[in-house]
Design a protein around this motif. Structure first.
Motif, PDB file in Angstrom:
ATOM      1  N   GLU A 258       0.821  -1.213  -0.014  1.00  0.00           N
ATOM      2  CA  GLU A 258      -0.220  -0.046  -0.122  1.00  0.00           C
ATOM      3  C   GLU A 258       0.899   1.147   0.052  1.00  0.00           C
ATOM      4  OE1 GLU A 258      -3.264   0.370   0.161  1.00  0.00           O
ATOM      5  OE2 GLU A 258      -4.131  -1.537   1.005  1.00  0.00           O
ATOM      6  N   ASP A 259       0.503   2.203  -0.774  1.00  0.00           N
ATOM      7  CA  ASP A 259       1.174   3.543  -0.739  1.00  0.00           C
ATOM      8  C   ASP A 259       0.374   4.619   0.105  1.00  0.00           C
ATOM      9  OD1 ASP A 259       3.020   5.457  -1.832  1.00  0.00           O
ATOM     10  OD2 ASP A 259       1.755   6.264  -3.168  1.00  0.00           O
ATOM     11  N   TRP A 260       0.996   4.088   1.363  1.00  0.00           N
ATOM     12  CA  TRP A 260       0.736   4.805   2.609  1.00  0.00           C
ATOM     13  C   TRP A 260       1.440   5.933   2.903  1.00  0.00           C
ATOM     14  CZ3 TRP A 260      -0.757  -0.122   6.001  1.00  0.00           C
ATOM     15  CH2 TRP A 260      -1.779  -0.667   5.622  1.00  0.00           C
ATOM     16  N   TYR A 261       0.868   7.024   3.558  1.00  0.00           N
ATOM     17  CA  TYR A 261       1.583   8.122   4.360  1.00  0.00           C
ATOM     18  C   TYR A 261       0.811   8.420   5.440  1.00  0.00           C
ATOM     19  CZ  TYR A 261      -1.784  10.839   1.571  1.00  0.00           C
ATOM     20  OH  TYR A 261      -2.794  11.293   0.974  1.00  0.00           O
ATOM     21  N   ALA A 262       1.370   8.708   6.497  1.00  0.00           N
ATOM     22  CA  ALA A 262       0.958   9.117   7.840  1.00  0.00           C
ATOM     23  C   ALA A 262       0.032  10.392   7.820  1.00  0.00           C
ATOM     24  CB  ALA A 262       1.925   8.830   9.066  1.00  0.00           C
ATOM     25  N   VAL A 263      -0.983  10.629   8.379  1.00  0.00           N
ATOM     26  CA  VAL A 263      -1.706  12.108   8.520  1.00  0.00           C
ATOM     27  C   VAL A 263      -2.212  12.183   9.803  1.00  0.00           C
ATOM     28  CG1 VAL A 263      -2.866  11.809   6.200  1.00  0.00           C
ATOM     29  CG2 VAL A 263      -4.124  10.782   8.297  1.00  0.00           C
TER      30      VAL A 263
END
Length: 369
Positions: free
Chosen positions: A227-232
């Protein structure tokens, strides 16, 4: 055992420990970027209506490259960027206690840890950035590390300052020791969009290879995903990341394993959470979700574009537009409370600590209490 000793032991066990100080050590409150101050108990619904502007100071000087940053609060000081550098101020009066010059530099990030003020700055001329530590009590410079490339973000946790380079340069994520500024580890081909630490874990994107969580102390990979996740955002307990991705929507993810807890169709650029609720800005509204399942509970409309909300003292503070009124509502219900109305800025979340509200528009810092 003597009766006197027994009495001493009983007294030691029954005397309550002092409450943790209401402080704000990094943008977003702490390394997890929760935007939630759990220790604030002086600014509440019963006192917010009496907030009055007490003082203001400039947060940058004349050079175009200088930009104001949101303040930090700890150890009886307010720390902020100020003309020509950074400074510590008396939170009650706004009097400057010390100033540290950073000539030819602008301030990108600040953080407080281990008695140090850590700054990430950029050169007004050229492409260099710097990581610098100051004594938080005196302002004395402890160490200064040229990074050699532009750096855009920083998080401080577990004795480390982790920085990211900008996307138009070679992608790297690098950790430096707070003790002396020495480099601890470096990962190439990674970047931490929304750089934060959830219980000592940092979520990084790897170009073309999805995402991975690494230990902030060592850089070791803890888990990986396609998954191409980034933390928010992250939970106050440090046990979950809130993530976005190319597919859109907001998801809650187990920080230790990467397992998805829930998915929502809501798109959130950043979140605020106290572990029970999740709030985020959306156009001209603040939306509240149930942290257990991601279900929508309520929303509040703002007069202009919504900025990052802040949760403290059972209240939710939401900036809006540029110089539009600050919204203050009950954090659980969204119902307005008496207070607010002071000019806010969607690009600068408020800082709430020690019974005081601090607001900046990037040019001047104002204190209310």
């Amino acid at each position: 055992m003597s009766s006197v000793l027994v009495a001493v032991l009983v007294t030691a066990l029954t005397v309550p420990l002092p409450a943790p100080a209401s402080e704000w050590n990094q943008p977003g409150y702490g390394p997890g970027a929760t935007y939630y101050n759990p220790n604030e108990n002086r600014l509440t619904a019963s006192t917010a209506g009496s907030l009055t502007r007490r003082w203001e100071v400039p947060t940058h000087g004349a050079p175009v490259c200088e930009l104001g940053r949101e303040p930090l609060v700890a150890g009886g000081n307010v720390y902020t960027s100020d003309p020509g550098g950074v400074g510590a101020y008396d939170p009650a009066t706004g009097s400057r206690r010390w100033h540290a010059g950073l000539p030819g530099r602008g301030v990108t990030r600040m953080a407080l840890a281990d008695g140090k003020l850590i700054t990430l700055t950029y050169a007004c001329e050229g492409q260099n950035s710097f990581l610098t530590a100051f004594n938080g009590r005196t302002g004395g410079r402890l160490w200064d590390v040229p990074l050699g490339v532009p750096a855009q973000d920083m998080v401080v946790d577990r004795g480390m300052a982790v920085v990211d380079t900008r996307p138009d340069f070679a992608l790297t994520t690098t950790a430096y020791r707070l003790a002396n500024g020495g480099r601890a580890w470096r990962l190439t081909g990674t970047r931490g969009d929304g750089l934060l630490s959830a219980g000592g874990r940092v979520l990084l994107r790897t170009e073309g290879q999805g995402s991975r969580a690494v230990a902030i102390a060592t850089g070791a990979t803890l888990w990986q995903t396609g998954e191409d996740w980034y933390a928010v955002g992250s939970a106050p307990a440090g046990d979950r990341f809130y993530v976005g991705g190319k597919s859109g929507g907001l998801s809650a993810v187990n920080a230790a394993t990467g397992a998805v807890i829930w998915r929502s169709t809501n798109t959130a650029p950043s979140v605020t959470t106290d572990g029970r609720y999740v709030w985020f800005p959306r156009y001209r509204s603040i939306i509240c979700l149930d942290a257990r399942n991601g279900g929508k509970l309520w929303s509040v409309h703002l007069p202009d574009a919504a900025g990052q909300p802040v949760r403290a003292g059972n209240l939710l503070y939401s900036p809006s537009g540029f110089a539009s009124p600050l919204s203050i509502v009950d954090a659980a219900t969204g119902k307005p409370v008496k207070g607010g109305g002071m000019p806010s800025d969607q690009n600068y979340p408020p800082t709430v600590a020690g019974g005081r509200l601090f607001l900046t528009d990037g040019g001047r810092l104002r204190a209310y209490y």
